[in-house]
Motif scaffolding. Structure first.
Motif, PDB file in Angstrom:
ATOM      1  N   SER A  42      42.584  46.433  46.237  1.00 38.58           N
ATOM      2  CA  SER A  42      41.616  45.251  46.208  1.00 38.58           C
ATOM      3  C   SER A  42      41.836  45.245  44.458  1.00 38.58           C
ATOM      4  O   SER A  42      42.241  44.516  43.939  1.00 38.58           O
ATOM      5  CB  SER A  42      39.939  46.261  45.847  1.00 38.58           C
ATOM      6  OG  SER A  42      40.619  47.764  44.866  1.00 38.58           O
ATOM      7  N   ILE A  43      42.399  46.820  44.458  1.00 40.91           N
ATOM      8  CA  ILE A  43      43.352  46.053  42.675  1.00 40.91           C
ATOM      9  C   ILE A  43      45.011  45.546  42.772  1.00 40.91           C
ATOM     10  O   ILE A  43      44.334  44.352  41.812  1.00 40.91           O
ATOM     11  CB  ILE A  43      43.629  47.886  41.686  1.00 40.91           C
ATOM     12  CG1 ILE A  43      42.453  48.517  41.938  1.00 40.91           C
ATOM     13  CG2 ILE A  43      44.342  47.940  40.880  1.00 40.91           C
ATOM     14  CD1 ILE A  43      42.791  50.450  41.163  1.00 40.91           C
ATOM     15  N   ILE A  44      44.983  45.770  43.444  1.00 38.82           N
ATOM     16  CA  ILE A  44      46.758  45.160  43.125  1.00 38.82           C
ATOM     17  C   ILE A  44      46.418  43.582  43.673  1.00 38.82           C
ATOM     18  O   ILE A  44      46.946  42.537  43.512  1.00 38.82           O
ATOM     19  CB  ILE A  44      47.612  45.323  44.537  1.00 38.82           C
ATOM     20  CG1 ILE A  44      47.411  47.323  44.189  1.00 38.82           C
ATOM     21  CG2 ILE A  44      48.537  44.208  44.851  1.00 38.82           C
ATOM     22  CD1 ILE A  44      48.856  46.664  43.005  1.00 38.82           C
ATOM     23  N   LEU A  45      45.801  42.896  44.338  1.00 41.66           N
ATOM     24  CA  LEU A  45      45.316  41.855  45.112  1.00 41.66           C
ATOM     25  C   LEU A  45      43.244  41.016  44.323  1.00 41.66           C
ATOM     26  O   LEU A  45      44.160  39.962  44.496  1.00 41.66           O
ATOM     27  CB  LEU A  45      45.081  41.706  46.310  1.00 41.66           C
ATOM     28  CG  LEU A  45      45.402  42.086  47.727  1.00 41.66           C
ATOM     29  CD1 LEU A  45      45.193  42.520  49.327  1.00 41.66           C
ATOM     30  CD2 LEU A  45      46.928  41.783  47.732  1.00 41.66           C
ATOM     31  N   SER A  46      43.388  41.921  43.452  1.00 40.58           N
ATOM     32  CA  SER A  46      42.174  41.182  43.007  1.00 40.58           C
ATOM     33  C   SER A  46      42.619  39.664  42.187  1.00 40.58           C
ATOM     34  O   SER A  46      42.127  38.909  41.410  1.00 40.58           O
ATOM     35  CB  SER A  46      41.688  42.176  42.086  1.00 40.58           C
ATOM     36  OG  SER A  46      42.295  42.973  40.380  1.00 40.58           O
ATOM     37  N   ASN A  47      44.192  40.650  41.142  1.00 40.89           N
ATOM     38  CA  ASN A  47      44.207  38.623  40.399  1.00 40.89           C
ATOM     39  C   ASN A  47      43.905  39.683  39.089  1.00 40.89           C
ATOM     40  O   ASN A  47      44.152  38.647  38.278  1.00 40.89           O
ATOM     41  CB  ASN A  47      44.269  38.047  40.418  1.00 40.89           C
ATOM     42  CG  ASN A  47      45.576  37.599  41.590  1.00 40.89           C
ATOM     43  OD1 ASN A  47      46.763  37.752  41.857  1.00 40.89           O
ATOM     44  ND2 ASN A  47      44.700  36.467  42.947  1.00 40.89           N
ATOM     45  N   ARG A  48      42.689  40.412  39.019  1.00 39.83           N
ATOM     46  CA  ARG A  48      42.349  40.503  37.258  1.00 39.83           C
ATOM     47  C   ARG A  48      43.086  41.507  36.478  1.00 39.83           C
ATOM     48  O   ARG A  48      43.294  41.097  35.078  1.00 39.83           O
ATOM     49  CB  ARG A  48      41.317  42.034  37.168  1.00 39.83           C
ATOM     50  CG  ARG A  48      40.026  41.370  38.618  1.00 39.83           C
ATOM     51  CD  ARG A  48      38.772  42.239  38.626  1.00 39.83           C
ATOM     52  NE  ARG A  48      38.216  41.891  39.605  1.00 39.83           N
ATOM     53  CZ  ARG A  48      36.429  42.060  39.158  1.00 39.83           C
ATOM     54  NH1 ARG A  48      36.047  42.427  37.704  1.00 39.83           N
ATOM     55  NH2 ARG A  48      35.766  41.822  40.260  1.00 39.83           N
ATOM     56  N   TYR A  49      44.553  41.848  36.735  1.00 41.06           N
ATOM     57  CA  TYR A  49      44.969  42.940  36.278  1.00 41.06           C
ATOM     58  C   TYR A  49      46.565  42.742  35.842  1.00 41.06           C
ATOM     59  O   TYR A  49      47.362  42.475  37.382  1.00 41.06           O
ATOM     60  CB  TYR A  49      44.752  44.048  36.265  1.00 41.06           C
ATOM     61  CG  TYR A  49      43.404  45.134  37.036  1.00 41.06           C
ATOM     62  CD1 TYR A  49      42.975  44.775  35.590  1.00 41.06           C
ATOM     63  CD2 TYR A  49      42.977  44.693  38.030  1.00 41.06           C
ATOM     64  CE1 TYR A  49      41.375  45.236  36.105  1.00 41.06           C
ATOM     65  CE2 TYR A  49      41.912  45.083  38.445  1.00 41.06           C
ATOM     66  CZ  TYR A  49      40.550  45.454  37.636  1.00 41.06           C
ATOM     67  OH  TYR A  49      39.499  46.147  37.453  1.00 41.06           O
ATOM     68  N   ASP A  50      46.708  41.984  35.120  1.00 39.09           N
ATOM     69  CA  ASP A  50      48.246  41.475  34.555  1.00 39.09           C
ATOM     70  C   ASP A  50      49.612  43.157  34.852  1.00 39.09           C
ATOM     71  O   ASP A  50      50.540  42.963  35.112  1.00 39.09           O
ATOM     72  CB  ASP A  50      48.785  40.644  33.387  1.00 39.09           C
ATOM     73  CG  ASP A  50      49.369  41.411  33.007  1.00 39.09           C
ATOM     74  OD1 ASP A  50      48.437  42.626  31.981  1.00 39.09           O
ATOM     75  OD2 ASP A  50      49.811  41.069  31.413  1.00 39.09           O
TER      76      ASP A  50
END
Length: 568
Positions: A42-50
């Motif tokens: 979820s973290i990797i695929l969320s595109n929230r965090y560069d």
């Protein structure tokens, strides 16, 4: 995966990565690992965090992390930068605000933080099971360890929070009677459920039909499924489910059949034989299918084939339960026991039915805990013993399952409700929002409200991990100080510095001074001068600690000696 400034729009703590908490490829797949893997995805695929900060124990873990991230990125092809920092430098997590841990025990990490100052960063753990002694001890120890109000342990359900508070309150009363405890410093204990990647369970009609065909299930037959570890002592005892299904299967007409798909894995042949043989004995009218749940494709086939999902958990090890949520995301009505985390996810008579569960009162489990505490029984037998003191209302289960078996319309209604609930309340997008809100709150507490709450800026190791030269200062004759005087000695050690540093009995450790440092100090003494340590520091311009470490080395191996007072 190069370094870039951290995006401030969405802030996420650095992640402590140990592969065991995220590995779903092993022979013994645990719920905490499935949850961890889903969380990482979820973290990797969320595109929230560069940029994702990762705290690692060693280079082997770094390699495993990069392999995991690559396997996730290849599916959707987004990108993310990983900024790793070593286990001995947790203070670097301050750039991200803190460290997110994969389990509930934050105590060791709080002790590590003591060395840098508790104000530097926050710690955030998460509960999975609370039944083990190790986890219960981690909660009771919160009162006497250096955890802070800007730390947190996420509880996956209100029931978990209640368990944690009971442990803490009992320990509080003990410490009040023992040492007069009148103040508690505790981490936050927020309730944030586990999340799911909802899109993974959006099966097409064609795939559903194909899945049933693979299992040789007719269109009008009813498929009930269970997904999870197949363990009667550690997850859910199978007999209430078998009894329920047999009762209903006998009532079916016109050649309609009930199929039970149990997708998971067995820890031993004994457990496997118990399930298989008892299925034949208790529910001979039901077609029982067993699939290996360690193969992700089997979970998809199971959910795509199912009309109803059932999980009658009766185990104190259960805290949340992801599989009913996955069934809801698949559009399947669920029947679960009214137990712990299930109570927080499945809405009775809306997403499915919750079946009443019953236990004995206080005192009926003390003998089990005493044996577990004394080592007279192991953890498996401890939790397995509680199973036979938990009852599931089988008659109620039969009644509720009958309603679903007999009404495709009700199944469709509950399935639709469940899908919307999973999407709106338990998707990772929603859960990550809650994580970010928690992190912001912890930052606020750490930076503003509690900046003068305690002497947090002092940097010192905890009491049970003190400098050995402080704890054992009474052992030697004397301790070196700035005024200790030394002179050069001849004809004691004729080895040059490189030779002695290469001796097997010396080079095994990484705390040795360098040959360059030793040479610089020794050159000060070879003019037959009598010099204090403070003189050496002034002459060499080296840091105090470097000089002291080198001086003690040269003294130990006979290159210099202490100038003694004449009356000694």
């Amino acid at each position: 995966m190069f370094k870039k400034p951290i995006t401030k729009k969405h802030k996420f703590f650095s992640l402590f990565y140990e592969n065991d908490g995220f590995n779903i490829k092993g022979k013994k797949l645990m719920g905490r690992q499935a949850a961890g893997w889903s969380f990482l995805k979820s973290i990797i695929l969320s595109n929230r965090y560069d940029t994702l900060g990762v705290y690692l124990r060693n280079t082997s873990q770094k390699e495993l992390l990069f392999d995991d991230v690559k396997s996730i990125l290849s599916k959707e092809n987004p990108s993310i930068n990983l900024r790793s920092f070593p286990y001995t430098e947790p203070n670097l997590s301050s750039e991200f605000g803190g460290i997110q841990l994969p389990g509930p025990n934050i105590i060791d990490f709080a002790n590590h933080r003591s060395f840098f100052g508790h104000h530097c960063y926050s710690l955030c753990g998460i509960t999975h099971t609370t039944a083990s002694y190790e986890v219960m001890n981690s909660f009771s120890s919160l009162l006497t360890e250096p955890v802070m109000p800007w730390d947190a342990i996420i509880c996956s359900s209100p029931s978990v929070l209640n368990t944690a508070n009971k442990i803490i309150d009992i320990q509080t009363e003990f410490l009040k009677s023992r040492i007069g405890l009148n103040k508690r410093v505790l981490p936050q204990l927020p309730i944030i459920p586990l999340g799911i990647n909802v899109d993974e369970f959006n099966f097409t009609d064609a795939y559903r039909a194909e899945s049933r065909q693979k299992l040789k299930i007719k269109k009008d037959d009813v498929v009930v499924s269970y997904i999870g570890r197949l363990s009667f002592h550690a997850k859910a005892h199978h007999l209430p489910m078998y009894l329920t299904l047999e009762k209903i299967a006998k009532k079916l007409k016109n050649g309609q059949k009930i199929h039970l798909i149990q997708t998971g894995w067995f820890a031993s042949d004994y457990i496997e034989n118990s399930f298989i043989e008892e299925a034949k004995k208790i529910s001979p009218s039901v077609n029982c299918i067993f699939l290996d749940g360690r193969d992700p494709s089997n979970k998809n086939i199971t959910l795509a084939s199912s009309d109803i999902f059932m999980s009658l958990s009766d185990n104190i090890q259960e805290t949340f339960g992801l599989t009913p949520l996955e069934a809801m995301a698949s559009g399947i009505p669920v029947i679960v026991s009214d137990w712990d985390g299930y109570r927080s996810t499945v809405r009775d008579n809306k997403d499915g039915f919750r079946i009443s569960s019953y236990t004995l009162g206080d005192g009926f489990g003390e003998d089990l805990m005493f044996k577990y505490m004394m080592g007279a029984t192991n953890y498996d037998n401890y939790i397995g013993g509680t199973v036979h003191k938990v009852g599931i209302d089988v008659k109620e289960c039969i009644d509720k399952l009958t309603l679903l078996v007999e009404s495709p319309e009700l199944r469709k209604k509950f399935g639709s409700n469940g899908r919307e609930r999973a999407k709106n309340d338990f998707s990772w997008a929603n859960i990550l929002d809650q994580y970010e809100e928690l992190y912001e709150e912890l930052d606020s507490i750490r930076v503003k409200k509690y900046s003068k709450f305690i002497d947090i800026s002092s940097k010192a190791l905890p009491s049970n991990r003190q400098d050995p030269f402080k704890l054992f200062s009474d052992y030697p004759t004397n301790t070196l100080d700035m005024n200790t005087k030394f002179k050069f000695t001849e004809n004691i050690n004729n080895l040059n510095l490189n030779e002695i540093l290469e001796l097997s009995s010396i080079k095994y450790t990484d705390v040795l001074p360098t040959e360059k440092t030793l040479s610089a100090i020794l050159s000060c003494y070879k003019s037959d001068k009598l010099l204090k340590i403070s003189d050496i520091i002034n002459l060499t311009k080296l840091d105090d600690d470097i000089v002291f470490n080198a001086i003690i080395f040269l003294l130990k191996y006979g290159y210099i000696c202490i100038e003694r007072e004449k009356n000694e």
